[in-house]
Design a protein around this motif. Structure first.
Motif, PDB file in Angstrom:
ATOM      1  N   GLY A 114       0.774  -1.239   0.000  1.00  0.00           N
ATOM      2  CA  GLY A 114       0.000   0.000   0.000  1.00  0.00           C
ATOM      3  C   GLY A 114       0.802   1.284   0.000  1.00  0.00           C
ATOM      4  O   GLY A 114       0.248   2.355   0.187  1.00  0.00           O
ATOM      5  N   THR A 115       2.130   1.182  -0.224  1.00  0.00           N
ATOM      6  CA  THR A 115       2.964   2.398  -0.172  1.00  0.00           C
ATOM      7  C   THR A 115       3.268   2.943  -1.568  1.00  0.00           C
ATOM      8  O   THR A 115       3.677   4.083  -1.716  1.00  0.00           O
ATOM      9  CB  THR A 115       4.315   2.114   0.523  1.00  0.00           C
ATOM     10  OG1 THR A 115       5.023   1.116  -0.234  1.00  0.00           O
ATOM     11  CG2 THR A 115       4.110   1.632   1.948  1.00  0.00           C
ATOM     12  N   GLY A 116       3.099   2.109  -2.614  1.00  0.00           N
ATOM     13  CA  GLY A 116       3.467   2.519  -3.975  1.00  0.00           C
ATOM     14  C   GLY A 116       4.951   2.809  -4.094  1.00  0.00           C
ATOM     15  O   GLY A 116       5.372   3.669  -4.869  1.00  0.00           O
ATOM     16  N   PHE A 152       0.413  -1.273  -4.579  1.00  0.00           N
ATOM     17  CA  PHE A 152      -0.599  -0.237  -4.835  1.00  0.00           C
ATOM     18  C   PHE A 152      -1.941  -0.558  -4.178  1.00  0.00           C
ATOM     19  O   PHE A 152      -2.974  -0.019  -4.575  1.00  0.00           O
ATOM     20  CB  PHE A 152      -0.768  -0.063  -6.350  1.00  0.00           C
ATOM     21  CG  PHE A 152       0.502   0.350  -7.031  1.00  0.00           C
ATOM     22  CD1 PHE A 152       0.887   1.681  -7.067  1.00  0.00           C
ATOM     23  CD2 PHE A 152       1.342  -0.594  -7.602  1.00  0.00           C
ATOM     24  CE1 PHE A 152       2.072   2.071  -7.667  1.00  0.00           C
ATOM     25  CE2 PHE A 152       2.534  -0.214  -8.205  1.00  0.00           C
ATOM     26  CZ  PHE A 152       2.897   1.123  -8.238  1.00  0.00           C
ATOM     27  N   THR A 155      -4.514   2.249  -3.075  1.00  0.00           N
ATOM     28  CA  THR A 155      -4.020   3.584  -3.450  1.00  0.00           C
ATOM     29  C   THR A 155      -4.868   4.233  -4.550  1.00  0.00           C
ATOM     30  O   THR A 155      -4.638   5.371  -4.936  1.00  0.00           O
ATOM     31  CB  THR A 155      -2.561   3.516  -3.944  1.00  0.00           C
ATOM     32  OG1 THR A 155      -2.495   2.595  -5.045  1.00  0.00           O
ATOM     33  CG2 THR A 155      -1.627   3.049  -2.846  1.00  0.00           C
ATOM     34  N   THR A 158      -3.197   5.794  -8.498  1.00  0.00           N
ATOM     35  CA  THR A 158      -1.794   6.235  -8.528  1.00  0.00           C
ATOM     36  C   THR A 158      -0.895   5.290  -9.341  1.00  0.00           C
ATOM     37  O   THR A 158       0.311   5.480  -9.376  1.00  0.00           O
ATOM     38  CB  THR A 158      -1.227   6.313  -7.093  1.00  0.00           C
ATOM     39  OG1 THR A 158      -1.355   5.022  -6.493  1.00  0.00           O
ATOM     40  CG2 THR A 158      -1.950   7.349  -6.269  1.00  0.00           C
TER      41      THR A 158
END
Length: 362
Positions: A114-116, A152, A155, A158
């Motif tokens: 979930g941080t990309g 992702f 997100t 993005t």
């Protein structure tokens, strides 16, 4: 699992198995180190210290694989640079087998869920492009796509640049990763437009030579996107009935698993009845998916009705070793933690979603 989060006593119990001559036992012990220390923040950083030794060249492949998975589980959701420094060289190394690279990509996805993370996604993309088609046909290659998608998770929009880059991957895994990324990006949002896109993908009738796996991912996507709110979940369960009746074989096989995602650790009577019906399907893959889904739906609930259904299935499939094995897994999930644990990624009546827990489910 018995010693979960008890690092001091747990590592002492596991230690004796690390010196076994059987590589499978040794690999199990290595992975156990990762499970023991999952979400545990201690000064000694014992998981990294112990597992980094087993990723080196002179260990058997199965032990390396267990060490990579252990790191992913132990540091899931932490986004730590020093863990990525261990994993990224394995992802980009084309001289090693695809299973090690793919599991390293999945572990990196778990660590940065979930941080990309802009350092990890180009490395996984490059690995996909450099691998030969024969390697990407391997079942483990799907974990590379999942690892990229987990970056992702939640997100939303993005991921556009990465998705455009995936079009350069000529192998079918490019399309699989693209669908999976779209599914993960909108997971738990209840976005109706994205659900419609997934349903449109499910409805396509593909030829035998075309890759049908993106359709299966799209079915899971319907469940994953609509799991975030009550009305969407009910609508998706109704949609799954239609897909089960009119869908292609790959779509039908994914439907029970999608139902399990919507009702994880929530044994709704109607869903259990439907899954029990699917567990007697003529297609063995549908039956095994349905039995495993029953385990996920009842995970950690000790539901007496479901326990009885699984006992009946164990009797029904007593001559089929594969399906009986899946029944045993489902029974284990049902009685997980003697009824004190859950696999539901939501807290406080669907108001908070744990990305790490959802990544573990996937």
């Amino acid at each position: 699992m018995i010693m979960l989060w008890d690092v001091e006593d747990g590592l002492l119990q596991v230690d004796k198995y690390l010196y076994s001559s059987d590589n499978h036992i040794k690999a199990g012990a290595v992975f156990a180190i990762g499970m023991l220390t999952t979400s545990v923040h201690d000064e000694t950083d014992s998981a990294k210290a112990l597992l980094s030794e087993y990723i080196t060249e002179n260990n058997p492949a199965i032990v390396k694989l267990a060490a990579i998975c252990g790191l992913g589980v132990a540091y899931a959701g932490t986004n730590r640079e020093e863990i990525l420094e261990l994993l990224l060289p394995i992802i980009s190394d084309t001289d090693i087998t695809i299973d090690l690279s793919s599991m390293a990509a999945l572990a990196a996805g778990l660590v940065c869920v979930g941080t990309g993370n802009g350092d990890v996604s180009p490395v996984i993309l490059q690995a996909m492009m450099e691998r030969m088609d024969s390697e990407l046909n391997h079942k483990y290659a799907r974990f590379m796509a999942l690892g990229l998608s987990l970056l992702f998770l939640g997100t939303q929009d993005t991921y556009d640049t990465i998705r455009e880059t995936l079009k350069a991957v000529t192998h079918p895994i490019g399309k699989q990763a693209s669908v999976l990324m779209q599914v993960c990006a909108y997971a738990g949002t209840g976005n109706v437009l994205e659900v419609q896109k997934m349903l449109h993908l499910c409805a396509e009738h593909l030829g035998e030579k075309e890759d049908q796996l993106p359709q299966a991912f799209a079915v899971l996507g319907v469940g994953l996107i609509s799991m975030g709110e009550g009305i969407g979940s009910e609508m998706s369960l109704r949609t799954f009935d239609h897909l089960m009746q009119y869908g292609e074989p790959y779509v039908r096989r994914a439907v029970p698993l999608a139902m399990a995602l919507v009702c994880a650790s929530n044994p709704v009577v109607g869903v259990l009845d439907t899954l029990n019906k699917f567990s007697h399907d003529n297609d063995k893959s549908v039956a095994s998916s349905a039995i495993f889904a029953m385990g996920v739906v009842g995970a950690g609930t000790n539901n007496a009705r479901l326990a009885q259904l699984l006992r009946q299935l164990a009797t029904y499939y007593h001559k089929d070793a594969d399906l009986l094995f899946v029944v045993r897994i489902a029974q284990g999930l049902l009685h997980m933690g003697k009824g004190t644990m859950t696999v539901n990624p939501y807290h406080h009546d669907r108001s908070l979603l744990s990305h790490t827990a959802l990544a573990g489910l996937l």
